[in-house]
Write a protein that holds these residues in place. Structure first.
Motif, PDB file in Angstrom:
ATOM      1  N   ASP A 125       0.818  -1.346  -0.069  1.00  7.22           N
ATOM      2  CA  ASP A 125      -0.050   0.015   0.136  1.00  7.22           C
ATOM      3  C   ASP A 125       0.931   1.258  -0.057  1.00  7.22           C
ATOM      4  N   GLY A 126       2.054   1.139  -0.639  1.00  2.00           N
ATOM      5  CA  GLY A 126       2.783   2.487  -0.922  1.00  2.00           C
ATOM      6  C   GLY A 126       3.633   2.736   0.063  1.00  2.00           C
ATOM      7  N   GLY A 127       3.933   1.799   0.993  1.00  3.57           N
ATOM      8  CA  GLY A 127       4.977   2.031   2.259  1.00  3.57           C
ATOM      9  C   GLY A 127       3.941   2.556   3.653  1.00  3.57           C
ATOM     10  N   ARG A 128       2.814   2.293   3.717  1.00  2.27           N
ATOM     11  CA  ARG A 128       2.213   2.689   4.837  1.00  2.27           C
ATOM     12  C   ARG A 128       2.024   1.498   5.988  1.00  2.27           C
ATOM     13  N   THR A 129       1.901   0.367   5.522  1.00  2.00           N
ATOM     14  CA  THR A 129       1.912  -0.856   6.234  1.00  2.00           C
ATOM     15  C   THR A 129       2.979  -1.820   5.671  1.00  2.00           C
ATOM     16  N   TRP A 130       3.367  -2.699   6.643  1.00  2.00           N
ATOM     17  CA  TRP A 130       4.606  -3.427   6.121  1.00  2.00           C
ATOM     18  C   TRP A 130       4.250  -4.903   6.871  1.00  2.00           C
ATOM     19  N   SER A 131       4.868  -6.058   6.064  1.00  2.00           N
ATOM     20  CA  SER A 131       4.634  -7.331   6.339  1.00  2.00           C
ATOM     21  C   SER A 131       5.595  -7.440   7.654  1.00  2.00           C
ATOM     22  N   ALA A 132       5.488  -8.647   8.391  1.00  2.00           N
ATOM     23  CA  ALA A 132       6.320  -8.904   9.513  1.00  2.00           C
ATOM     24  C   ALA A 132       7.659  -9.022   9.181  1.00  2.00           C
ATOM     25  N   GLY A 133       8.714  -8.509   9.552  1.00  2.00           N
ATOM     26  CA  GLY A 133      10.010  -8.556   9.099  1.00  2.00           C
ATOM     27  C   GLY A 133      10.460 -10.190   9.148  1.00  2.00           C
ATOM     28  N   GLU A 134      11.483 -10.428   8.143  1.00  2.00           N
ATOM     29  CA  GLU A 134      11.589 -11.857   8.140  1.00  2.00           C
ATOM     30  C   GLU A 134      13.151 -11.683   7.455  1.00  2.00           C
ATOM     31  N   ASP A 135      13.885 -12.964   7.847  1.00  2.00           N
ATOM     32  CA  ASP A 135      15.213 -13.248   7.508  1.00  2.00           C
ATOM     33  C   ASP A 135      15.389 -13.399   6.118  1.00  2.00           C
ATOM     34  N   THR A 136      16.470 -13.269   5.457  1.00  2.00           N
ATOM     35  CA  THR A 136      16.825 -13.499   4.073  1.00  2.00           C
ATOM     36  C   THR A 136      18.127 -14.437   4.037  1.00  2.00           C
ATOM     37  N   PRO A 137      18.382 -15.080   2.916  1.00  2.00           N
ATOM     38  CA  PRO A 137      19.589 -15.744   2.891  1.00  2.00           C
ATOM     39  C   PRO A 137      20.691 -14.909   2.507  1.00  2.00           C
ATOM     40  N   LEU A 138      20.794 -13.587   2.425  1.00  2.00           N
ATOM     41  CA  LEU A 138      21.766 -12.769   1.885  1.00  2.00           C
ATOM     42  C   LEU A 138      23.062 -12.715   2.711  1.00  2.00           C
ATOM     43  N   GLY A 139      22.820 -12.741   4.081  1.00  2.00           N
ATOM     44  CA  GLY A 139      23.798 -12.886   4.745  1.00  2.00           C
ATOM     45  C   GLY A 139      24.565 -11.442   4.994  1.00  2.00           C
ATOM     46  N   GLY A 140      25.674 -11.074   5.687  1.00  2.00           N
ATOM     47  CA  GLY A 140      26.374  -9.879   5.919  1.00  2.00           C
ATOM     48  C   GLY A 140      26.654  -9.701   6.981  1.00  2.00           C
ATOM     49  N   PRO A 141      28.067  -9.031   7.355  1.00  2.00           N
ATOM     50  CA  PRO A 141      28.679  -8.976   8.636  1.00  2.00           C
ATOM     51  C   PRO A 141      28.260  -7.749   9.581  1.00  2.00           C
ATOM     52  N   CYS A 142      27.082  -7.410   9.379  1.00  2.00           N
ATOM     53  CA  CYS A 142      26.471  -6.299  10.155  1.00  2.00           C
ATOM     54  C   CYS A 142      27.090  -4.915   9.676  1.00  2.00           C
ATOM     55  N   SER A 143      26.584  -4.772   8.305  1.00  2.00           N
ATOM     56  CA  SER A 143      27.251  -3.753   7.482  1.00  2.00           C
ATOM     57  C   SER A 143      26.159  -3.216   6.224  1.00  2.00           C
ATOM     58  N   ARG A 144      26.551  -1.805   6.137  1.00  2.00           N
ATOM     59  CA  ARG A 144      25.713  -1.322   4.935  1.00  2.00           C
ATOM     60  C   ARG A 144      25.944  -2.256   3.721  1.00  2.00           C
ATOM     61  N   PHE A 145      25.001  -2.250   2.928  1.00  2.00           N
ATOM     62  CA  PHE A 145      24.776  -2.891   1.676  1.00  2.00           C
ATOM     63  C   PHE A 145      24.055  -1.907   0.754  1.00  2.00           C
ATOM     64  N   CYS A 146      23.841  -2.172  -0.586  1.00  2.00           N
ATOM     65  CA  CYS A 146      23.120  -1.126  -1.632  1.00  2.00           C
ATOM     66  C   CYS A 146      22.504  -2.009  -2.505  1.00  2.00           C
ATOM     67  N   VAL A 147      21.221  -1.540  -2.581  1.00  2.00           N
ATOM     68  CA  VAL A 147      20.269  -2.284  -3.576  1.00  2.00           C
ATOM     69  C   VAL A 147      19.644  -1.280  -4.254  1.00  2.00           C
ATOM     70  N   ARG A 148      19.623  -1.494  -5.767  1.00  2.00           N
ATOM     71  CA  ARG A 148      19.014  -0.315  -6.533  1.00  2.00           C
ATOM     72  C   ARG A 148      18.439  -1.272  -7.743  1.00  2.00           C
ATOM     73  N   ARG A 149      17.386  -0.415  -8.471  1.00  2.00           N
ATOM     74  CA  ARG A 149      17.077  -0.979  -9.752  1.00  2.00           C
ATOM     75  C   ARG A 149      17.611  -0.251 -10.816  1.00  2.00           C
ATOM     76  N   LEU A 150      18.213  -1.091 -11.830  1.00  2.00           N
ATOM     77  CA  LEU A 150      18.927  -0.644 -12.765  1.00  2.00           C
ATOM     78  C   LEU A 150      18.224  -0.213 -14.002  1.00  2.00           C
ATOM     79  N   ARG A 151      18.477   0.425 -15.081  1.00  2.00           N
ATOM     80  CA  ARG A 151      17.924   0.694 -16.238  1.00  2.00           C
ATOM     81  C   ARG A 151      17.351  -0.480 -17.244  1.00  2.00           C
ATOM     82  N   SER A 152      17.986  -1.438 -17.026  1.00  2.00           N
ATOM     83  CA  SER A 152      17.514  -2.763 -17.612  1.00  2.00           C
ATOM     84  C   SER A 152      16.403  -3.458 -17.001  1.00  2.00           C
ATOM     85  N   GLY A 153      16.097  -2.938 -15.629  1.00  2.00           N
ATOM     86  CA  GLY A 153      15.037  -3.486 -14.970  1.00  2.00           C
ATOM     87  C   GLY A 153      15.624  -4.703 -14.065  1.00  2.00           C
TER      88      GLY A 153
END
Length: 373
Positions: free
Chosen positions: A244-272
């Motif tokens: 609904d455009g950012g008003r309500t959110w699903s319960a937070g869940e784990d992902t398999p992405l992993g990470g050492p407790c640090s910033r990451f970056c995710v973006r949509r590219l022109r290719s889609g």
């Protein structure tokens, strides 16, 4: 005239500095040879091809006195980038930090940063200043404006409906004697429905293991909004979604992405496709790697190692009109004090090695040389 004392000093606008003689004066806090700490970078590109870089510095580490620097390059950092602007904290006990650069759809350059009393005051504040003509020789930013509680160090997104969504957070793991905002200690989403004239808190995600949230947003093909959230070292990255455009959110869940407790970056590219910059096969903040997704982040393909060394972190990126991806990150903030850039393409990521003529890794954008005792 309002007189601010104590924690409310963080509500005073910072000073935007343009005096270039200060940036090279060997006696100045701004000079490369004097800065003893720096990191947490951001990057943007203008319509004219100019690159802007930001990070924060000042003092010996994170705390009162931190300042934000803005650098630019008209040759994609083939020569040394020039410091052009600084954001200086309003009082000795406040700090300006965690900057974010973003080019809005109209081409204006937005510089965001956080302000806090002492290291963490429980409220902080997202401030911004806007440059209408970022390709001009002389820059001018609007007066600093406070637009939200919290910290926003990752870029806003613009939905297909033209709504601006900003990922701002107040951390749950950290207490403060200065401010207590239990209703806002989440991975928050602010929205602007009028292209940045006004902003409002519209919702939040609640992921149990979030830690210095540094969450990022992207719009899925079906119009839902996905949020990835920095988690503790045992959980890496969490996820929540909104229909609904950012008003309500699903319960937070784990992902398999992993990470050492640090910033990451995710973006949509022109290719889609989506691009994710994260630590992969890591033993700490090392092995910074670029990945792609063709299914809205359900799975990831390719894998280009950008930098395998230790103590590298905090990527941000921007893509140009030709599909080149400019990635910035930091290395050893109190030792080497390097701000580094990689230039790659989707072809390189899919191949797992630099095969394009555009590829450049390990470009030093800036390095400071102050001795941190």
């Amino acid at each position: 005239m309002t007189v601010y004392q104590g924690k409310d000093e963080a509500l005073i606008p910072a000073k935007i500095v343009y005096d270039k003689t200060l940036f090279t004066d060997s006696a100045s806090v701004y000079a490369d040879e004097n800065r003893m700490f720096q990191g947490i970078p951001g990057i943007e590109r203008t319509a004219g091809g100019r690159l802007y870089f930001t990070f924060y510095t000042g003092e010996k580490g994170e705390g009162p006195g931190n300042i934000v620097l803005l650098l630019r390059s008209d040759d994609e950092a083939n020569t040394k980038a020039e410091i052009v602007t600084a954001v200086f904290p309003p009082t000795a006990m406040t700090r300006c930090y965690d900057p974010c650069l973003w080019t809005a759809p109209d081409g204006r350059l937005w510089l965001f940063w956080a302000q806090s009393y002492e290291w963490y005051d429980g409220r902080m504040g997202v401030w911004c200043a806007v440059c209408d003509t970022p390709d001009a020789d002389e820059l001018h930013f609007s007066a600093p404006r406070r637009i939200a509680n919290g910290i926003m160090m990752n870029k806003p997104i613009v939905t297909r409906d033209g709504v601006w969504l900003l990922p701002c957070a107040i951390w749950q793991f950290q207490e403060s004697k200065h401010n207590h905002l239990p209703g806002e200690r989440f991975s928050n989403v602010y929205a602007s429905y009028d292209a940045g004239e006004t902003f409002a808190l519209i919702g939040h995600a609640d992921y149990a293991y979030r830690y210095i949230d540094e969450h990022m947003l992207y719009e899925k093909q079906n119009g839902d909004i996905a949020m990835l959230i920095r988690a503790d070292a045992a959980h890496g990255i969490g996820k929540s979604c909104s229909s609904d455009g950012g008003r309500t959110w699903s319960a937070g869940e784990d992902t398999p992405l992993g990470g050492p407790c640090s910033r990451f970056c995710v973006r949509r590219l022109r290719s889609g496709r989506l691009i994710l910059i994260n630590h992969v096969n890591y033993t700490g903040r090392n092995n910074l790697t670029a990945l792609l997704s063709e299914d809205d982040g359900e799975s990831w393909i390719g894998g280009l190692l950008l930098d395998g060394r230790s103590d590298i972190s905090y990527p941000d990126l921007v893509e140009d009109e030709n599909g080149r991806i400019f990635i910035i990150y930091d290395r050893r903030r109190v030792h080497e004090k390097e701000i580094l850039m990689a230039v790659i393409t989707e072809e390189d990521i899919l191949a797992g090695e630099c095969v394009s003529t555009a590829a450049r890794l390990g470009v030093v954008v800036n390095q400071a040389f102050g001795i941190n005792t």
